[in-house]
Design a protein around this motif. Structure first.
Motif, mmCIF file in Angstrom:
data_model
loop_
_atom_site.group_PDB
_atom_site.id
_atom_site.type_symbol
_atom_site.label_atom_id
_atom_site.label_comp_id
_atom_site.label_asym_id
_atom_site.label_seq_id
_atom_site.Cartn_x
_atom_site.Cartn_y
_atom_site.Cartn_z
ATOM 1 N N CYS A 190 0.823 -1.213 0.000
ATOM 2 C CA CYS A 190 0.000 0.000 0.000
ATOM 3 C C CYS A 190 0.855 1.260 0.000
ATOM 4 O O CYS A 190 0.657 2.173 0.810
ATOM 5 C CB CYS A 190 -0.955 -0.004 1.190
ATOM 6 S SG CYS A 190 -2.018 -1.443 1.230
ATOM 7 N N ARG A 191 1.812 1.294 -0.899
ATOM 8 C CA ARG A 191 2.673 2.456 -1.043
ATOM 9 C C ARG A 191 2.236 3.274 -2.255
ATOM 10 O O ARG A 191 1.532 2.789 -3.137
ATOM 11 C CB ARG A 191 4.142 2.036 -1.232
ATOM 12 C CG ARG A 191 4.648 0.955 -0.325
ATOM 13 C CD ARG A 191 4.613 1.309 1.138
ATOM 14 N NE ARG A 191 5.364 2.503 1.477
ATOM 15 C CZ ARG A 191 5.629 2.879 2.735
ATOM 16 N NH1 ARG A 191 5.188 2.152 3.745
ATOM 17 N NH2 ARG A 191 6.313 3.976 2.979
ATOM 18 N N ILE A 192 2.658 4.518 -2.290
ATOM 19 C CA ILE A 192 2.425 5.350 -3.465
ATOM 20 C C ILE A 192 3.119 4.697 -4.666
ATOM 21 O O ILE A 192 4.233 4.207 -4.521
ATOM 22 C CB ILE A 192 2.972 6.777 -3.213
ATOM 23 C CG1 ILE A 192 2.116 7.484 -2.143
ATOM 24 C CG2 ILE A 192 3.015 7.604 -4.484
ATOM 25 C CD1 ILE A 192 2.637 8.835 -1.727
ATOM 26 N N ASP A 196 -1.641 5.695 -0.179
ATOM 27 C CA ASP A 196 -0.812 6.605 0.605
ATOM 28 C C ASP A 196 -0.856 6.158 2.060
ATOM 29 O O ASP A 196 -1.890 6.279 2.718
ATOM 30 C CB ASP A 196 -1.326 8.039 0.478
ATOM 31 C CG ASP A 196 -0.396 9.041 1.155
ATOM 32 O OD1 ASP A 196 0.585 8.605 1.784
ATOM 33 O OD2 ASP A 196 -0.649 10.251 1.041
ATOM 34 N N PRO A 197 0.249 5.606 2.587
ATOM 35 C CA PRO A 197 0.223 5.105 3.966
ATOM 36 C C PRO A 197 0.063 6.200 5.012
ATOM 37 O O PRO A 197 -0.233 5.905 6.168
ATOM 38 C CB PRO A 197 1.583 4.406 4.108
ATOM 39 C CG PRO A 197 2.455 5.056 3.089
ATOM 40 C CD PRO A 197 1.552 5.410 1.942
ATOM 41 N N ASN A 198 0.236 7.456 4.618
ATOM 42 C CA ASN A 198 0.151 8.556 5.582
ATOM 43 C C ASN A 198 -1.125 9.377 5.453
ATOM 44 O O ASN A 198 -1.273 10.390 6.129
ATOM 45 C CB ASN A 198 1.362 9.491 5.409
ATOM 46 C CG ASN A 198 2.667 8.787 5.703
ATOM 47 O OD1 ASN A 198 2.755 7.998 6.635
ATOM 48 N ND2 ASN A 198 3.685 9.058 4.897
ATOM 49 N N MET A 205 -8.461 5.962 1.316
ATOM 50 C CA MET A 205 -7.632 4.913 1.906
ATOM 51 C C MET A 205 -7.953 3.551 1.301
ATOM 52 O O MET A 205 -9.060 3.301 0.842
ATOM 53 C CB MET A 205 -7.864 4.835 3.416
ATOM 54 C CG MET A 205 -7.320 5.991 4.220
ATOM 55 S SD MET A 205 -7.707 5.737 5.970
ATOM 56 C CE MET A 205 -6.907 7.146 6.701
ATOM 57 N N ILE A 206 -6.976 2.672 1.344
ATOM 58 C CA ILE A 206 -7.204 1.274 0.985
ATOM 59 C C ILE A 206 -6.860 0.398 2.190
ATOM 60 O O ILE A 206 -7.738 -0.123 2.867
ATOM 61 C CB ILE A 206 -6.377 0.868 -0.248
ATOM 62 C CG1 ILE A 206 -6.785 1.706 -1.465
ATOM 63 C CG2 ILE A 206 -6.582 -0.622 -0.555
ATOM 64 C CD1 ILE A 206 -5.980 1.415 -2.703
ATOM 65 N N GLU A 271 7.912 7.566 -3.663
ATOM 66 C CA GLU A 271 6.871 8.228 -2.883
ATOM 67 C C GLU A 271 7.111 9.732 -2.776
ATOM 68 O O GLU A 271 6.180 10.486 -2.476
ATOM 69 C CB GLU A 271 6.796 7.605 -1.489
ATOM 70 C CG GLU A 271 6.352 6.160 -1.506
ATOM 71 C CD GLU A 271 5.810 5.704 -0.173
ATOM 72 O OE1 GLU A 271 6.033 6.407 0.829
ATOM 73 O OE2 GLU A 271 5.158 4.649 -0.136
ATOM 74 N N SER A 272 8.346 10.162 -3.011
ATOM 75 C CA SER A 272 8.657 11.590 -2.917
ATOM 76 C C SER A 272 8.387 12.335 -4.215
ATOM 77 O O SER A 272 8.133 13.542 -4.192
ATOM 78 C CB SER A 272 10.128 11.777 -2.517
ATOM 79 O OG SER A 272 10.393 11.192 -1.257
#
Length: 305
Positions: A190-192, A196-198, A205-206, A271-272
């Protein structure tokens, strides 16, 4: 024997550190100092000492979710080699069990989310299992390619011997598989750009929305299981790339550690520099990962004896 005993130690104790590298890379990319590399260890320890709050609408399924999810990923990790050391567990055809151990953990996590009766958590569970249909396709295609390249149906040997073939097409197929597995890594964890984990917006959300009601030790188990799962897939990618340079001894461990860190850094960079995809575009990217593995399979079947 000693090396095999080192496997669970590295896997179980080193997993939270790898996510710390991702967080640190993202912080540096944003011009911040960021949390310490060991922050996840502190968070898990803090949660284990907290009291757990349970909703009156939940049943035993809610508590079984974190426990089964953690147990399944721990068991799955024992089939993945660490460094140049074969996994403690393994048998012919074990890659099928490996894939469905991950699916079992996903099932219990989704069931625990549905058990709360929350519309948001149910929505996240539906998204999770829907996207899992595409990630499993890419994962199985990748595993079939590894079986073809290595000539084995044992997962450890499939990974360790995948890049040992002299045929250039085999190296290209290995790179395609590594790229496909990296996309699976991003999706499964579940990363970008998949999630988005944050994020704190329930509608987008997933995975995170499925664990909103967990607290205390249960949430600690969820976080630890997520760290183990990230380490598992990162180790899979690093092992595939390291198989092309079969070094032994300290050099082999050094190469593996460097590749493992490189995978974590790459996740942090992705992710950045990227934004989260719209939900309608997520299946397309996952299908693309499956196609990469399918092309690798064509290369492996066509050019290898």
């Amino acid at each position: 024997m000693t090396a095999r005993l080192l496997h669970p130690v590295v896997f179980l104790l080193g997993a939270p550190l790898l996510l710390g590298v991702v967080v640190k890379v993202k912080a540096l990319a944003a011009g911040r100092k960021g949390a310490p590399l060991l922050q996840l260890y502190f968070d898990i320890w803090r949660l284990l000492r907290k009291e757990m709050v349970l909703s009156r609408t939940t049943t035993w399924v809610f508590l079984a979710g974190p426990a089964a999810g953690l147990a399944s990923v721990v068991l799955a990790g024992l089939f993945i080699p660490v460094g140049r050391v074969e996994a403690p567990l393994g048998f012919t055809g074990d890659f099928i069990l490996f894939a469905y151990l991950l699916a079992l953990g996903r099932f219990f996590t989704a069931a625990a989310a549905l058990d709360t009766g929350s519309a948001f958590e149910g929505m996240g569970a539906v998204r999770e299992v829907t996207f899992a249909c595409f990630t499993e396709l890419a994962l199985f295609f990748s595993l079939i390619v590894l079986a073809r390249l290595s000539g084995s149906l044992n997962l450890s040997r499939m990974i360790l011997a995948a890049g040992s073939g002299p045929i250039p097409a085999a190296r290209v197929a290995l790179l395609l598989v590594a790229a496909s597995v990296f996309l699976v890594l991003l999706a499964e964890n579940c990363r970008i750009p998949f999630d988005d984990p944050n994020t704190h917006l329930e509608l987008t959300m997933i995975h995170e929305v499925m664990v909103l009601d967990h607290s205390g030790p249960a949430l600690g188990a969820v976080l630890y299981g997520a760290a183990l799962k990230f380490f598992l897939f990162s180790s899979l990618v690093a092992g595939l790339l390291a198989s092309a340079l079969p070094l032994g001894g300290a050099w082999g461990w050094g190469l593996y550690a460097a590749l493992l860190a490189a995978v974590a850094v790459l996740v942090g960079v992705v992710e950045s520099v990227m934004a989260r995809l719209r939900l309608v575009h997520v299946p397309r990217l996952l299908i693309g990962g499956g196609l990469l593995a399918a092309f690798a399979l064509l290369l492996a079947v066509k050019d290898m004896p």
